[in-house]
Design a protein around this motif. Structure first.
Motif, PDB file in Angstrom:
ATOM      1  N   GLY A 143     100.609  31.135  31.164  1.00  0.00           N
ATOM      2  CA  GLY A 143     100.707  30.690  32.544  1.00  0.00           C
ATOM      3  C   GLY A 143     100.931  31.842  33.489  1.00  0.00           C
ATOM      4  N   SER A 144     101.146  31.519  34.757  1.00  0.00           N
ATOM      5  CA  SER A 144     101.312  32.552  35.776  1.00  0.00           C
ATOM      6  C   SER A 144     102.548  33.401  35.528  1.00  0.00           C
ATOM      7  CB  SER A 144     101.385  31.911  37.160  1.00  0.00           C
ATOM      8  OG  SER A 144     102.471  31.002  37.237  1.00  0.00           O
ATOM      9  N   ALA A 145     103.544  32.882  34.807  1.00  0.00           N
ATOM     10  CA  ALA A 145     104.750  33.656  34.519  1.00  0.00           C
ATOM     11  C   ALA A 145     104.457  34.861  33.634  1.00  0.00           C
ATOM     12  CB  ALA A 145     105.791  32.766  33.851  1.00  0.00           C
ATOM     13  N   GLY A 146     103.252  34.931  33.080  1.00  0.00           N
ATOM     14  CA  GLY A 146     102.886  36.068  32.241  1.00  0.00           C
ATOM     15  C   GLY A 146     102.648  37.339  33.020  1.00  0.00           C
ATOM     16  N   LEU A 147     102.660  37.298  34.355  1.00  0.00           N
ATOM     17  CA  LEU A 147     102.437  38.473  35.183  1.00  0.00           C
ATOM     18  C   LEU A 147     103.738  38.882  35.880  1.00  0.00           C
ATOM     19  CD1 LEU A 147      99.050  37.495  36.855  1.00  0.00           C
ATOM     20  CD2 LEU A 147      99.400  39.354  35.222  1.00  0.00           C
ATOM     21  N   THR A 148     104.027  40.172  35.846  1.00  0.00           N
ATOM     22  CA  THR A 148     105.201  40.664  36.560  1.00  0.00           C
ATOM     23  C   THR A 148     104.858  40.855  38.036  1.00  0.00           C
ATOM     24  OG1 THR A 148     104.672  43.003  36.263  1.00  0.00           O
ATOM     25  CG2 THR A 148     105.885  41.914  34.488  1.00  0.00           C
ATOM     26  N   ALA A 149     105.884  41.033  38.859  1.00  0.00           N
ATOM     27  CA  ALA A 149     105.663  41.254  40.291  1.00  0.00           C
ATOM     28  C   ALA A 149     104.854  42.519  40.522  1.00  0.00           C
ATOM     29  CB  ALA A 149     107.011  41.345  41.011  1.00  0.00           C
ATOM     30  N   ARG A 150     105.126  43.556  39.732  1.00  0.00           N
ATOM     31  CA  ARG A 150     104.378  44.803  39.883  1.00  0.00           C
ATOM     32  C   ARG A 150     102.908  44.614  39.519  1.00  0.00           C
ATOM     33  NH1 ARG A 150     106.252  50.461  37.166  1.00  0.00           N
ATOM     34  NH2 ARG A 150     105.908  49.307  35.218  1.00  0.00           N
ATOM     35  N   GLU A 151     102.650  43.842  38.459  1.00  0.00           N
ATOM     36  CA  GLU A 151     101.272  43.576  38.068  1.00  0.00           C
ATOM     37  C   GLU A 151     100.525  42.793  39.146  1.00  0.00           C
ATOM     38  OE1 GLU A 151     102.073  43.508  33.230  1.00  0.00           O
ATOM     39  OE2 GLU A 151     102.070  41.639  34.378  1.00  0.00           O
ATOM     40  N   VAL A 152     101.225  41.847  39.758  1.00  0.00           N
ATOM     41  CA  VAL A 152     100.613  41.068  40.835  1.00  0.00           C
ATOM     42  C   VAL A 152     100.275  41.968  42.015  1.00  0.00           C
ATOM     43  CG1 VAL A 152     100.989  39.234  42.538  1.00  0.00           C
ATOM     44  CG2 VAL A 152     101.686  38.889  40.154  1.00  0.00           C
ATOM     45  N   ASP A 153     101.180  42.879  42.358  1.00  0.00           N
ATOM     46  CA  ASP A 153     100.926  43.813  43.459  1.00  0.00           C
ATOM     47  C   ASP A 153      99.679  44.654  43.188  1.00  0.00           C
ATOM     48  OD1 ASP A 153     103.115  42.940  44.867  1.00  0.00           O
ATOM     49  OD2 ASP A 153     104.442  44.542  44.157  1.00  0.00           O
ATOM     50  N   VAL A 154      99.578  45.142  41.959  1.00  0.00           N
ATOM     51  CA  VAL A 154      98.417  45.956  41.586  1.00  0.00           C
ATOM     52  C   VAL A 154      97.141  45.117  41.646  1.00  0.00           C
ATOM     53  CG1 VAL A 154      97.310  47.190  39.684  1.00  0.00           C
ATOM     54  CG2 VAL A 154      99.721  47.606  40.199  1.00  0.00           C
ATOM     55  N   LEU A 155      97.193  43.900  41.124  1.00  0.00           N
ATOM     56  CA  LEU A 155      96.003  43.053  41.089  1.00  0.00           C
ATOM     57  C   LEU A 155      95.527  42.662  42.484  1.00  0.00           C
ATOM     58  CD1 LEU A 155      96.586  40.731  38.014  1.00  0.00           C
ATOM     59  CD2 LEU A 155      94.861  42.515  38.293  1.00  0.00           C
ATOM     60  N   ARG A 156      96.449  42.468  43.401  1.00  0.00           N
ATOM     61  CA  ARG A 156      96.041  42.143  44.771  1.00  0.00           C
ATOM     62  C   ARG A 156      95.163  43.262  45.349  1.00  0.00           C
ATOM     63  NH1 ARG A 156     101.554  40.088  45.916  1.00  0.00           N
ATOM     64  NH2 ARG A 156     101.451  37.802  45.902  1.00  0.00           N
ATOM     65  N   LEU A 157      95.548  44.497  45.076  1.00  0.00           N
ATOM     66  CA  LEU A 157      94.792  45.629  45.595  1.00  0.00           C
ATOM     67  C   LEU A 157      93.484  45.819  44.838  1.00  0.00           C
ATOM     68  CD1 LEU A 157      97.711  48.136  46.256  1.00  0.00           C
ATOM     69  CD2 LEU A 157      96.575  46.579  47.858  1.00  0.00           C
ATOM     70  N   VAL A 158      93.492  45.556  43.536  1.00  0.00           N
ATOM     71  CA  VAL A 158      92.248  45.600  42.763  1.00  0.00           C
ATOM     72  C   VAL A 158      91.264  44.585  43.324  1.00  0.00           C
ATOM     73  CG1 VAL A 158      91.196  45.150  40.514  1.00  0.00           C
ATOM     74  CG2 VAL A 158      93.327  46.453  40.645  1.00  0.00           C
ATOM     75  N   ALA A 159      91.752  43.387  43.641  1.00  0.00           N
ATOM     76  CA  ALA A 159      90.893  42.329  44.181  1.00  0.00           C
ATOM     77  C   ALA A 159      90.288  42.713  45.522  1.00  0.00           C
ATOM     78  CB  ALA A 159      91.695  41.028  44.326  1.00  0.00           C
ATOM     79  N   GLU A 160      90.965  43.609  46.247  1.00  0.00           N
ATOM     80  CA  GLU A 160      90.449  44.071  47.532  1.00  0.00           C
ATOM     81  C   GLU A 160      89.510  45.258  47.390  1.00  0.00           C
ATOM     82  OE1 GLU A 160      93.729  44.834  50.132  1.00  0.00           O
ATOM     83  OE2 GLU A 160      94.555  42.807  49.926  1.00  0.00           O
ATOM     84  N   GLY A 161      89.253  45.661  46.145  1.00  0.00           N
ATOM     85  CA  GLY A 161      88.300  46.737  45.897  1.00  0.00           C
ATOM     86  C   GLY A 161      88.890  48.136  45.891  1.00  0.00           C
TER      87      GLY A 161
END
Length: 207
Positions: A143-161
């Motif tokens: 589930g979504s709990a498998g991602l840490t806050a730091r991982e989410v921060d990184v992924l947001r920027l990856v999604a923006e290219g």
């Protein structure tokens, strides 16, 4: 500098021959049989459309090593972008707008662990995943709990290219830290690459 071993797969035999001949002229590369490639090598896949044969090659469904792939393609449809996300494609290049030098740059980058996923491709991937109801990308049991806050921060920027260097600068991390975050996350959650991780985060509702 060691030359990068590269294999070639093209849906058209003339393109296969032409692409192979071109890559053999480049001093940065050494063309090899694609059945002999390993995880430190690179595969170039060229196709105007992602047929079943091409998708099978992208996903290395015959048991060969999972090789980083550079996809030289025509216009990708949304369902084809999903197939790209499910494969170890680290760079997507539009065939009509890609020079030989740009292709070689992408191959060398892929061999060093970097990639090129255009922001429009990432954006369309996110939109496609949001529309899908089948479990095509989200690993079951996680589930979504498998991602840490730091991982989410990184992924947001990856999604923006954003690339690794820009992400590191934005979050005040080293590039090595960003790479380690992505590697740890994709390994732990059994995600194939950065687009797959973005798709997973979207399905989990965290970005």
């Amino acid at each position: 500098m060691d030359r990068v071993r590269v294999g070639v797969f093209a849906a058209d035999s003339l393109m296969q021959e032409g692409l192979t001949s071109f890559l053999r002229t480049r001093p940065e590369l050494r063309v090899a049989d694609r059945t002999e490639l390993g995880e430190r090598d690179v595969m170039v896949v060229q196709a105007d459309r992602l047929t079943r044969e091409v998708v099978a090659e992208l996903q290395s469904g015959d048991g060969r090593a999972v090789v980083p792939k550079v996809l030289l393609a025509g216009e990708l449809r949304d369902n084809e972008i999903v197939h790209v996300a499910e494969s170890r494609v680290v760079a997507v290049l539009p065939r009509s707008r890609t020079s030989g030098d740009r292709l070689v740059e992408a191959i060398v980058a892929a061999a060093s662990g970097r990639g090129l996923m255009p922001s429009d491709v990432l954006g369309r991937l996110v939109d496609s995943v949001r529309r899908l109801h089948e479990e095509v990308l989200l690993p079951r049991g996680i589930g979504s709990a498998g991602l840490t806050a730091r991982e989410v921060d990184v992924l947001r920027l990856v999604a923006e290219g954003w690339d690794t260097a820009k992400i590191a600068d934005k979050l005040c991390y080293s590039e090595r830290t960003v790479k380690n975050v992505i590697y740890s996350m994709t390994t732990r959650l059994k995600l194939r690459n950065r687009p797959h991780a973005v798709a997973y985060a979207v399905r989990a509702g965290v970005i």
